[in-house]
Design a protein around this motif. Structure first.
Motif, mmCIF file in Angstrom:
data_model
loop_
_atom_site.group_PDB
_atom_site.id
_atom_site.type_symbol
_atom_site.label_atom_id
_atom_site.label_comp_id
_atom_site.label_asym_id
_atom_site.label_seq_id
_atom_site.Cartn_x
_atom_site.Cartn_y
_atom_site.Cartn_z
ATOM 1 N N MET A 118 5.433 -7.550 -1.289
ATOM 2 C CA MET A 118 5.441 -8.870 -0.664
ATOM 3 C C MET A 118 4.124 -9.142 0.062
ATOM 4 O O MET A 118 3.652 -10.282 0.110
ATOM 5 N N LEU A 119 3.510 -8.086 0.618
ATOM 6 C CA LEU A 119 2.182 -8.241 1.214
ATOM 7 C C LEU A 119 1.183 -8.707 0.169
ATOM 8 O O LEU A 119 0.292 -9.521 0.448
ATOM 9 N N GLN A 120 1.329 -8.185 -1.046
ATOM 10 C CA GLN A 120 0.437 -8.635 -2.120
ATOM 11 C C GLN A 120 0.716 -10.098 -2.451
ATOM 12 O O GLN A 120 -0.222 -10.881 -2.666
ATOM 13 N N GLU A 121 1.988 -10.464 -2.504
ATOM 14 C CA GLU A 121 2.329 -11.866 -2.758
ATOM 15 C C GLU A 121 1.722 -12.777 -1.695
ATOM 16 O O GLU A 121 1.290 -13.904 -1.988
ATOM 17 N N ASP A 122 1.663 -12.295 -0.462
ATOM 18 C CA ASP A 122 1.081 -13.078 0.638
ATOM 19 C C ASP A 122 -0.449 -13.090 0.608
ATOM 20 O O ASP A 122 -1.090 -13.722 1.455
ATOM 21 N N GLY A 123 -1.041 -12.364 -0.347
ATOM 22 C CA GLY A 123 -2.492 -12.342 -0.467
ATOM 23 C C GLY A 123 -3.191 -11.444 0.537
ATOM 24 O O GLY A 123 -4.412 -11.536 0.708
ATOM 25 N N LEU A 124 -2.445 -10.549 1.182
ATOM 26 C CA LEU A 124 -3.035 -9.690 2.210
ATOM 27 C C LEU A 124 -3.537 -8.362 1.669
ATOM 28 O O LEU A 124 -4.411 -7.739 2.273
ATOM 29 N N ILE A 125 -2.973 -7.892 0.558
ATOM 30 C CA ILE A 125 -3.430 -6.658 -0.071
ATOM 31 C C ILE A 125 -3.333 -6.811 -1.577
ATOM 32 O O ILE A 125 -2.744 -7.768 -2.097
ATOM 33 N N ASN A 126 -3.905 -5.845 -2.272
ATOM 34 C CA ASN A 126 -3.647 -5.630 -3.688
ATOM 35 C C ASN A 126 -3.204 -4.180 -3.802
ATOM 36 O O ASN A 126 -3.943 -3.273 -3.393
ATOM 37 N N VAL A 127 -2.016 -3.926 -4.333
ATOM 38 C CA VAL A 127 -1.505 -2.552 -4.347
ATOM 39 C C VAL A 127 -2.333 -1.639 -5.236
ATOM 40 O O VAL A 127 -2.226 -0.408 -5.145
ATOM 41 N N SER A 128 -3.174 -2.211 -6.082
ATOM 42 C CA SER A 128 -4.054 -1.398 -6.915
ATOM 43 C C SER A 128 -5.312 -0.954 -6.178
ATOM 44 O O SER A 128 -6.074 -0.132 -6.689
ATOM 45 N N ASP A 129 -5.538 -1.484 -4.985
ATOM 46 C CA ASP A 129 -6.703 -1.101 -4.198
ATOM 47 C C ASP A 129 -6.520 0.283 -3.583
ATOM 48 O O ASP A 129 -5.394 0.685 -3.257
ATOM 49 N N PRO A 130 -7.618 0.997 -3.357
ATOM 50 C CA PRO A 130 -7.516 2.242 -2.587
ATOM 51 C C PRO A 130 -7.024 1.970 -1.166
ATOM 52 O O PRO A 130 -7.350 0.932 -0.578
ATOM 53 N N VAL A 131 -6.274 2.902 -0.621
ATOM 54 C CA VAL A 131 -5.828 2.793 0.770
ATOM 55 C C VAL A 131 -7.039 2.639 1.687
ATOM 56 O O VAL A 131 -7.020 1.865 2.655
ATOM 57 N N ALA A 132 -8.116 3.354 1.360
ATOM 58 C CA ALA A 132 -9.317 3.343 2.199
ATOM 59 C C ALA A 132 -9.992 1.979 2.256
ATOM 60 O O ALA A 132 -10.805 1.726 3.149
ATOM 61 N N ALA A 218 7.717 -5.936 12.753
ATOM 62 C CA ALA A 218 7.467 -7.370 12.898
ATOM 63 C C ALA A 218 7.471 -8.046 11.536
ATOM 64 O O ALA A 218 7.993 -9.160 11.378
ATOM 65 N N TYR A 219 6.912 -7.359 10.532
ATOM 66 C CA TYR A 219 6.836 -7.941 9.185
ATOM 67 C C TYR A 219 8.215 -8.012 8.536
ATOM 68 O O TYR A 219 8.585 -9.038 7.950
ATOM 69 N N ILE A 220 9.009 -6.944 8.653
ATOM 70 C CA ILE A 220 10.328 -6.968 8.019
ATOM 71 C C ILE A 220 11.253 -7.968 8.717
ATOM 72 O O ILE A 220 12.099 -8.594 8.093
ATOM 73 N N THR A 221 11.060 -8.131 10.030
ATOM 74 C CA THR A 221 11.872 -9.121 10.755
ATOM 75 C C THR A 221 11.552 -10.534 10.271
ATOM 76 O O THR A 221 12.457 -11.335 10.029
ATOM 77 N N LYS A 222 10.286 -10.808 10.111
ATOM 78 C CA LYS A 222 9.851 -12.142 9.676
ATOM 79 C C LYS A 222 10.232 -12.432 8.229
ATOM 80 O O LYS A 222 10.678 -13.537 7.908
ATOM 81 N N ARG A 225 14.697 -9.703 7.645
ATOM 82 C CA ARG A 225 15.805 -9.638 8.590
ATOM 83 C C ARG A 225 16.249 -11.019 9.056
ATOM 84 O O ARG A 225 17.446 -11.356 8.997
ATOM 85 N N GLU A 226 15.331 -11.828 9.552
ATOM 86 C CA GLU A 226 15.715 -13.151 10.069
ATOM 87 C C GLU A 226 16.118 -14.120 8.970
ATOM 88 O O GLU A 226 17.189 -14.744 9.056
ATOM 89 N N PRO A 227 15.331 -14.289 7.898
ATOM 90 C CA PRO A 227 15.752 -15.245 6.865
ATOM 91 C C PRO A 227 17.039 -14.858 6.153
ATOM 92 O O PRO A 227 17.746 -15.727 5.647
#
Length: 433
Positions: A118-132, A218-222, A225-227
């Motif tokens: 979902m973070l990837q869907e939000d444009g915040l990460i790409n799961v194919s990127d290195p963690v570093a 905070a992310y899982i709540t937003k 959990r809440e929706p």
């Protein structure tokens, strides 16, 4: 004989009359006829759950099964506390309900995985990127190319914390992160499957903090959990709900030397210590994304039903269909897990079923979910239009209850048979998208 059963075999007491310790949520359960089933079908599943309870290894069992999006079963049997192997027989016993929250242990990983997608869907990460790319300090000891995707798929090369590390380190997220940054990987190219029992969750949490500026709760709540209207469903439990949780009990015969070594290899500790740790308020208040999400069976079934719905819950869009597809797409092929020593199929974060029999029952190749400590099961099966969760308060790993668990999975699979053919897959986005 009763004391021998309780203390030598470390089992709970089984009352002669079970009716007083059974709770059925008649508000949620629908008439099975609405789903093309008969009452004896439901009764056969429940009878198998009762047989599992009668093994004595689980002081409490809660279950929620949805079929065609409706609750077929929402029930509990046993006690939240007071009926463990070392509890006073005459002490207070608190009866469990279908709304009793429990620690999901490793079932947490499947939920954490979807959050990362979902973070990837939000444009915040790409799961194919290195963690570093997001946390540069992770690059130490040659880990600069290990990707988020590899960590999710248990191919990140850091399956365990260093030996002889006290479990209390888990309460200190920064110290644990430093240990992981300093860890030397067993492999860096993703070629070796080795179950990351604890480590992967801390990596995911650090990435979430880096890109959102807040912790994963905070992310899982937003986002979840809440929706989705959930009361619990967080990593650890809020102090005001701490007394609601079921106590975890180390039950069943003590493992032999070989099994004890295997357990320590996979979990980093022994079962008795795991009981103490998991009931420690510090563990219950910590954020451990790979192992301490707290939820009810109904909430967990609700989560997997949302995935089965292609990311929708009611009229709310929780995530996109392509995010669910990405999270459930097989990565690699069936391989022997170097930690669990079992043939496993994984996506980037979820355990996949198999044919003719897999972790989610018979003919379950398209099913996906995650188990926790061998005794907690949560999954969705598109071919059966099924989402289910079984939560238990015992922590027996290898004991006489295993045949009952297998029979339960078989019973659910045979009562709600798989439809012929492959389920319609959710479309992954193309490069042009």
């Amino acid at each position: 004989m009763k004391l021998l059963r309780k203390h030598l075999w470390r089992l709970s007491d089984i009352p002669r009359d079970l009716d007083p310790i059974i709770r059925i949520d008649t508000r949620r359960e629908v008439d099975p006829h609405q789903l093309g089933l008969l009452q004896p079908d439901v009764d056969s599943i429940w009878d198998t759950i009762i047989k599992l309870y009668k093994t004595g290894v689980h002081p409490a069992v809660t279950v929620c099964i949805r079929h065609q999006g409706k609750v077929l079963m929402s029930r509990s049997i046993g006690h939240v506390s007071g009926n463990g192997p070392n509890d006073d027989c005459d002490g207070e016993k608190i009866i469990a309900t279908p709304d009793t929250p429990m620690c999901l242990f490793s079932t947490s990983k499947g939920i954490t995985a979807l959050l990362m997608h979902m973070l990837q869907e939000d444009g915040l990460i790409n799961v194919s990127d290195p963690v570093a790319f997001y946390a540069p300090e992770f690059a130490r000891k040659g880990k600069e190319n290990i990707t988020i995707h590899q960590i999710l798929a248990h191919r990140g090369g850091i399956p365990g914390l260093p030996k002889d590390i006290a479990l209390e380190v888990l309460w200190d997220e920064d110290q644990t992160w430093e240990l992981l940054c300093d860890a030397e990987p067993i492999v860096t190219d993703g070629s070796k499957l080795a179950y990351h029992a604890i480590t992967g969750g801390f990596v995911m949490e650090r990435v979430v903090r880096k890109v959102t500026g807040a912790d994963i709760n905070a992310y899982i709540t937003k986002k979840i959990r809440e929706p989705m209207g959930m009361k619990y469903f967080s990593y650890g439990i809020e102090p005001q709900h701490a007394n609601d949780m079921a106590v975890n009990y180390a039950t069943g015969p003590r493992p032999g030397l070989l099994m004890a070594a295997f357990i320590r290899r996979a979990l980093g500790t022994d079962v008795a210590s795991l009981e103490d740790v998991s009931n420690d308020p510090r563990f219950q208040e910590a954020i451990i994304p790979s192992g301490n999400l707290v939820a009810t069976a109904e909430e967990t079934s609700r989560f997997f039903q949302m995935m089965l719905n292609g990311g929708k819950w009611g009229r709310k869009r929780i995530c996109s269909q392509s995010t669910v597809a990405r999270a459930t797409q097989e990565f690699g092929s069936r391989s022997i897990d170097r930690t669990l020593f079992l043939p496993m199929r994984y996506s980037a974060g979820l355990m996949l079923g198999d044919k003719p029999f897999g972790i989610w029952g018979p003919n379950s190749r398209h099913a996906y979910g995650h188990l926790g400590l061998v005794n907690k099961f949560a999954w969705a099966d598109p071919q059966r239009d099924l989402s289910a969760c079984l939560l238990t308060s015992g922590i027996p790993l290898i004991a006489h209850h295993i045949p009952s668990l297998v029979k339960l999975l078989r019973r659910i699979g045979s009562t709600i048979p798989a439809r012929e053919g492959n389920p319609e897959p959710f479309a992954l986005p193309t490069a042009s998208n």
